[in-house]
Design an enzyme around this catalytic site. Sequence first.
Site, PDB file in Angstrom:
ATOM      1  N   ASP A  15      -0.263  11.799   7.003  1.00  0.00           N
ATOM      2  CA  ASP A  15      -0.991  10.763   6.261  1.00  0.00           C
ATOM      3  C   ASP A  15      -2.159  11.388   5.501  1.00  0.00           C
ATOM      4  O   ASP A  15      -3.008  12.079   6.086  1.00  0.00           O
ATOM      5  CB  ASP A  15      -1.527   9.693   7.230  1.00  0.00           C
ATOM      6  CG  ASP A  15      -0.420   8.850   7.831  1.00  0.00           C
ATOM      7  OD1 ASP A  15       0.739   8.970   7.389  1.00  0.00           O
ATOM      8  OD2 ASP A  15      -0.724   8.053   8.747  1.00  0.00           O
ATOM      9  N   GLY A  43       7.596   6.178  13.139  1.00  0.00           N
ATOM     10  CA  GLY A  43       8.278   6.631  14.352  1.00  0.00           C
ATOM     11  C   GLY A  43       7.350   7.446  15.236  1.00  0.00           C
ATOM     12  O   GLY A  43       7.196   7.166  16.433  1.00  0.00           O
ATOM     13  N   GLU A 141      11.894   3.609   8.314  1.00  0.00           N
ATOM     14  CA  GLU A 141      11.437   4.692   7.408  1.00  0.00           C
ATOM     15  C   GLU A 141      12.394   5.873   7.395  1.00  0.00           C
ATOM     16  O   GLU A 141      12.061   6.923   6.854  1.00  0.00           O
ATOM     17  CB  GLU A 141      10.031   5.164   7.822  1.00  0.00           C
ATOM     18  CG  GLU A 141       8.942   4.455   7.046  1.00  0.00           C
ATOM     19  CD  GLU A 141       7.550   4.952   7.359  1.00  0.00           C
ATOM     20  OE1 GLU A 141       6.618   4.544   6.662  1.00  0.00           O
ATOM     21  OE2 GLU A 141       7.376   5.733   8.302  1.00  0.00           O
ATOM     22  N   ALA A 220      -4.617 -11.928  13.123  1.00  0.00           N
ATOM     23  CA  ALA A 220      -5.658 -12.649  13.857  1.00  0.00           C
ATOM     24  C   ALA A 220      -5.132 -13.861  14.623  1.00  0.00           C
ATOM     25  O   ALA A 220      -5.756 -14.330  15.578  1.00  0.00           O
ATOM     26  CB  ALA A 220      -6.744 -13.093  12.886  1.00  0.00           C
ATOM     27  N   GLY A 249       0.403  -1.786  14.027  1.00  0.00           N
ATOM     28  CA  GLY A 249       1.710  -2.360  14.348  1.00  0.00           C
ATOM     29  C   GLY A 249       2.537  -1.377  15.175  1.00  0.00           C
ATOM     30  O   GLY A 249       3.264  -1.769  16.098  1.00  0.00           O
ATOM     31  N   ASP A 250       2.415  -0.100  14.861  1.00  0.00           N
ATOM     32  CA  ASP A 250       3.145   0.928  15.614  1.00  0.00           C
ATOM     33  C   ASP A 250       2.618   1.002  17.046  1.00  0.00           C
ATOM     34  O   ASP A 250       3.391   1.163  18.002  1.00  0.00           O
ATOM     35  CB  ASP A 250       2.994   2.299  14.943  1.00  0.00           C
ATOM     36  CG  ASP A 250       3.474   2.279  13.498  1.00  0.00           C
ATOM     37  OD1 ASP A 250       4.440   1.542  13.213  1.00  0.00           O
ATOM     38  OD2 ASP A 250       2.865   2.967  12.664  1.00  0.00           O
TER      39      ASP A 250
HETATM   40  O1  RIB Z   1       2.535   2.254  10.053  1.00  0.00           O
HETATM   41  C1  RIB Z   1       1.617   3.195   9.569  1.00  0.00           C
HETATM   42  C2  RIB Z   1       2.334   4.380   9.015  1.00  0.00           C
HETATM   43  O2  RIB Z   1       3.058   3.992   7.867  1.00  0.00           O
HETATM   44  C3  RIB Z   1       1.448   5.498   8.553  1.00  0.00           C
HETATM   45  O3  RIB Z   1       1.105   6.394   9.579  1.00  0.00           O
HETATM   46  C4  RIB Z   1       2.239   6.117   7.427  1.00  0.00           C
HETATM   47  O4  RIB Z   1       2.723   7.387   7.716  1.00  0.00           O
HETATM   48  C5  RIB Z   1       3.364   5.144   7.123  1.00  0.00           C
HETATM   49  O5  RIB Z   1       4.546   5.603   7.618  1.00  0.00           O
END
Ligand code: RIB
Length: 304
Positions: A15, A43, A141, A220, A249-250
């Site tokens: 990132d 991932g 992704e 929220a 979210g991850d």
């Molecule tokens: O969900 C966030 C992620 O989305 C980031 O880390 C970026 O790499 C994109 O894949």
Amino acid sequence: MHTKPIVVIGSINMDLVARTPRIPLAGQTLTGTDFSTTPGGKGANQAVAAARLGPHVQMIGAVGNDVFGEALHSNLANAAVDTRAVAHVPGPSGVAQIQVADNGQNSIVVVPGANGAVTPELIRQHTKLIQSAGIVLLQLEIPLDTVLTACELCATAQVPVILDPAPAASLPDAIWPQLAWFTPNETELGLYTGSGFPPETAAKQLLARGVHGVALKRGAEGVYVAASGEEPTWVPAFHVEAIDTVGAGDCFNGAFAVSLLEGSSSAAAARFASAAAAISVTRNGAQAAMPTREEVDAFLASHG
Ligand code: RIB
């Protein structure tokens, strides 16, 4: 005590994050306030989020042979993610160009690079690993064919799959009965059920297609959890001061998987995952922001 691993099949990105007063308009140049290069990828973020919380986590993915590849690989290994199924392929690693505005909004452009090498063939090479999983985590992704192949393999082996449809893409009808959990955010949900429906209605639509359960992430508002044979429920959000929501979210998905694998009810798992995500948004970075087990337990204890 569970012994089966969580297997994450997905993207690994570097990132490139610029902090800016606001998200620039088309054609506009803004002066940013900060820049960082930090490991991400939906991932890899989910893998690190899960590994920080305790269980054995295996990542299936790919990095390139550029300057980022080795850094991404060792960052996963340092977070205790098992990287034996991470391929090193010629060419650039995946990168995400991210702008984080002062109000917490972000915009992301992902260039897949090595993530494109996560093919159905690569997945088949790891069939045994996938069959051994307690839960498999997927996102969108990597190539869609790969996601579909993984879902089929898991359905045959009766391994539960949690699919985070990010970034949202059309999915074939055959996929729904293969999913244990589907976890879209509000924007993504619009693509699958039509925008404007209340979560309760959207959840019914999705369950009618054959997916076992949905956790609808509503920021929220909290998370709406519905599953066949269970009473649907709203899990309220924890209110914290967010400074960076990238990867939240991850974080939710990684923590949700951990808690489900430990045998928690879906509502309890969503609460645990919401707490983890709430902590993550108070810190910068994606993987760098994922909390430890002790931090989530302490947060939950202090939030009743
Ligand atoms: O969900 C966030 C992620 O989305 C980031 O880390 C970026 O790499 C994109 O894949």
